[in-house]
Design a protein around this motif. Structure first.
Motif, PDB file in Angstrom:
ATOM      1  N   LYS A   1      33.672  34.684  57.953  1.00  0.00           N
ATOM      2  CA  LYS A   1      34.481  35.622  58.723  1.00  0.00           C
ATOM      3  C   LYS A   1      33.651  36.599  59.536  1.00  0.00           C
ATOM      4  CE  LYS A   1      37.014  37.536  55.598  1.00  0.00           C
ATOM      5  NZ  LYS A   1      38.077  38.396  55.030  1.00  0.00           N
ATOM      6  N   GLY A   2      32.446  36.919  59.069  1.00  0.00           N
ATOM      7  CA  GLY A   2      31.659  37.949  59.720  1.00  0.00           C
ATOM      8  C   GLY A   2      30.414  37.455  60.409  1.00  0.00           C
ATOM      9  N   LEU A   3      29.532  36.757  59.669  1.00  0.00           N
ATOM     10  CA  LEU A   3      28.254  36.347  60.239  1.00  0.00           C
ATOM     11  C   LEU A   3      28.414  35.231  61.261  1.00  0.00           C
ATOM     12  CD1 LEU A   3      25.202  36.506  60.353  1.00  0.00           C
ATOM     13  CD2 LEU A   3      25.092  34.980  58.367  1.00  0.00           C
ATOM     14  N   TYR A   4      29.196  34.216  60.939  1.00  0.00           N
ATOM     15  CA  TYR A   4      29.333  33.074  61.853  1.00  0.00           C
ATOM     16  C   TYR A   4      29.893  33.488  63.218  1.00  0.00           C
ATOM     17  CZ  TYR A   4      30.599  28.522  63.709  1.00  0.00           C
ATOM     18  OH  TYR A   4      30.721  27.432  64.524  1.00  0.00           O
ATOM     19  N   PRO A   5      30.955  34.340  63.286  1.00  0.00           N
ATOM     20  CA  PRO A   5      31.425  34.771  64.614  1.00  0.00           C
ATOM     21  C   PRO A   5      30.363  35.536  65.407  1.00  0.00           C
ATOM     22  CG  PRO A   5      33.115  35.176  62.959  1.00  0.00           C
ATOM     23  CD  PRO A   5      31.870  34.776  62.216  1.00  0.00           C
ATOM     24  N   LEU A   6      29.516  36.315  64.727  1.00  0.00           N
ATOM     25  CA  LEU A   6      28.452  37.020  65.429  1.00  0.00           C
ATOM     26  C   LEU A   6      27.457  36.041  66.042  1.00  0.00           C
ATOM     27  CD1 LEU A   6      27.614  40.055  63.094  1.00  0.00           C
ATOM     28  CD2 LEU A   6      28.733  40.106  65.325  1.00  0.00           C
ATOM     29  N   LEU A   7      27.068  35.018  65.271  1.00  0.00           N
ATOM     30  CA  LEU A   7      26.143  34.014  65.788  1.00  0.00           C
ATOM     31  C   LEU A   7      26.763  33.237  66.943  1.00  0.00           C
ATOM     32  CD1 LEU A   7      24.647  32.652  62.436  1.00  0.00           C
ATOM     33  CD2 LEU A   7      23.588  34.245  64.040  1.00  0.00           C
ATOM     34  N   GLN A   8      28.038  32.946  66.832  1.00  0.00           N
ATOM     35  CA  GLN A   8      28.722  32.230  67.914  1.00  0.00           C
ATOM     36  C   GLN A   8      28.803  33.097  69.168  1.00  0.00           C
ATOM     37  OE1 GLN A   8      32.930  31.119  67.306  1.00  0.00           O
ATOM     38  NE2 GLN A   8      32.345  29.042  67.855  1.00  0.00           N
ATOM     39  N   PHE A   9      28.998  34.389  68.976  1.00  0.00           N
ATOM     40  CA  PHE A   9      29.013  35.336  70.097  1.00  0.00           C
ATOM     41  C   PHE A   9      27.677  35.328  70.824  1.00  0.00           C
ATOM     42  CE2 PHE A   9      28.038  39.823  71.292  1.00  0.00           C
ATOM     43  CZ  PHE A   9      28.929  39.953  72.346  1.00  0.00           C
ATOM     44  N   ILE A  10      26.583  35.318  70.060  1.00  0.00           N
ATOM     45  CA  ILE A  10      25.247  35.274  70.661  1.00  0.00           C
ATOM     46  C   ILE A  10      25.026  33.956  71.386  1.00  0.00           C
ATOM     47  CG2 ILE A  10      22.773  35.331  70.163  1.00  0.00           C
ATOM     48  CD1 ILE A  10      23.496  37.055  67.695  1.00  0.00           C
TER      49      ILE A  10
END
Length: 504
Positions: A364-373
């Motif tokens: 929920k938190g880390l994966y969306p951040l990596l996808q955003f990058i």
């Protein structure tokens, strides 16, 4: 890309903090004479929400927010190296957008160039320029605090990126729609415009975009969402700090009642007060106890409450859980025991049910951040060279060594041969390794079947419409084929399973 790769030049950006070692010299002279602080000559402020400076102050003062941001940045930092050089295949890579395409030698050169470009934040070998790890940590700190990240892209005469630099997002403002200028962004420091940028010179990205015409295109920081809860946390923390430093409320009152044989005059009483307070008062005047003189005997009146409640333990626990929920991170990841949460008691993130909570937090938190990058790098860097490639993070869902071994065992026992697995691992094939380590398959080839074994499905089961006569005929033919096998073939077949086991 080959000619571009060979460039070895010193590259410098336009923004004030584009290079931390050199004094910035803007490419264009900026005339501030016509600018006023309100609007700064047509550049739009953030609006009525918290200013960038206030957001940074809150992030520094509130310890749980600082812990959440640092944890996420460290987690992202583990993906900032090239995956090809990591034994666990964790990091980033560039691959063809089409997964079914065959990678040629020329494509492999392009991939290596793009990966090196990302790792070095540019094509030139510049020791003064920060690497991708530092770059990503800087812009993601801005993003997690301000919900805005900015970086400058320096381009060559062909409009291709040469390098990219992190820029302090709190200094960047966007141009108003009615601004008659070629510039889309400005960097403002101490109320003055120090640099201006065209659309393709600066990247502005937010994680929480809005259609609000008063705030567009600025983002909406998580800190703004929980501002009330963060203020409550600071008040509770200050209260507890005063409770131990200054004593807060007095523990009680010492009443020295009038006694002809005791303290008879005011001067003696004042001397007693000074002596008493010197002996029992805590640091910084904590726990001052009033001394009064009233008729009667000496008595101590207790007015303090029990400190066992730690004043706001459950309240603070609630506030931290709210903060973690907004940032989509489990409290256990910041070493905070989630005693009041759904999960029950605290503990390490890999203990028992906490492991599943960590995986949920990661998804929920880390994966969306990596996808955003990924989306940002692909849009503003990779696609500027070749739209056929994409930047990807790998290793997020990597299995442990034990789990990978178990998967390989299951594969060679079902649908691939030992030699096929060895080829995947870069190993040479072995004698007798062209088999699947399945007991039914092994029994079949030892009996000369050369294929999948047959099963007895019971009476009345019609497998493909064959009658008993057809089945008997097939069995007879198989027996004839068995009789034609040589002794040498039988000897090799019987030893296949032993050879495979020894080689593995």
């Amino acid at each position: 890309m080959a000619d571009f790769e060979s460039k070895k030049i010193k590259i410098k950006g336009n923004s004030l903090n584009a290079n931390r070692w050199l004094e910035a010299i803007p490419k264009r002279e900026v005339d501030n004479s016509d600018y006023t602080f309100v609007g700064l000559g047509g550049y739009k402020e953030k609006g009525n929400s918290l200013s960038f400076e206030n957001l940074k102050i809150i992030a520094k003062k509130v310890a749980p927010i600082n812990a959440i941001i640092n944890t996420r940045i460290d987690q992202i930092g583990s993906f900032t190296k090239q995956a090809r050089y990591d034994e666990d295949n964790r990091g980033f890579k560039v691959r063809p957008k089409d997964l079914n395409v065959t990678i040629t030698d020329e494509m492999q050169k392009d991939i290596l160039f793009l990966e090196e470009f990302i790792a070095n934040c540019g094509s030139a070998d510049d020791a003064d320029r920060e690497g991708f790890d530092t770059f990503l940590r800087k812009i993601m700190r801005d993003s997690l605090i301000l919900d805005q990240l900015n970086f400058e892209i320096v381009r060559d005469e062909d409009n291709k990126p040469i390098a990219f630099y992190p820029v302090d997002a709190s200094t960047i403002r966007v141009a108003k729609d009615d601004l008659e200028s070629e510039f889309a962004y400005a960097q403002i420091v101490d109320g003055k415009v120090v640099a201006e940028f065209e659309k393709n010179e600066l990247v502005l990205a937010v994680r929480n975009p809005r259609t609000d015409i008063d705030t567009y295109p600025y983002g909406y920081s998580e800190i703004e969402t929980i501002l009330k809860q963060l203020n409550s946390y600071l008040e509770a923390e200050d209260y507890n700090m005063r409770f131990f430093q200054q004593g807060g409320m007095t523990k009680g009152i010492l009443n020295i009642k009038n006694d002809p044989n005791g303290i008879g005059d005011q001067r003696t009483l004042e001397d007693f007060k000074r002596q008493w307070r010197t002996q029992v008062t805590g640091q910084n005047g904590a726990w001052k106890i009033p001394v009064l003189q009233l008729p009667g005997d000496v008595e101590f009146i207790n007015v303090s409450q029990s400190g066992g409640e730690m004043v706001f333990e459950k309240w603070v626990n609630y506030l931290i859980n709210i903060s973690c929920a907004v940032y989509r991170i489990d409290p256990a990841e910041i070493n905070f025991p989630n005693n009041g949460g759904v999960g029950g008691n605290g503990g390490g993130v890999f203990e028992g049910s906490n492991k599943s909570k960590y995986e949920n937090s990661r998804d929920k938190g880390l994966y969306p951040l990596l996808q955003f990058i990924e989306n940002i790098i692909n849009k503003y860097i990779i696609s500027q060279f070749n739209g056929d490639y994409v930047f990807k993070f790998t290793g997020l869902n990597e299995k442990s060594e034990e789990e990978r071994l178990q998967v390989d065992k299951d594969r060679v026992a079902t649908y691939i041969t030992v030699n096929e697995l060895r080829m995947e691992q870069g190993l040479k094939p072995i004698k007798g390794g062209d088999v699947i380590l399945n007991p039914y398959y092994m029994q079949s080839i030892q009996n000369g079947g050369g294929g999948a074994p047959e099963f007895d499905f019971g009476d009345g089961f019609d497998e493909g419409g064959e009658d008993e006569a057809d089945t008997e005929e097939i069995d007879t033919n198989e027996q004839v084929e068995d009789d034609t096998e040589t002794d040498e073939d039988n000897e090799i077949d019987k030893s296949v399973d032993i050879i495979v086991i020894e080689e593995i």
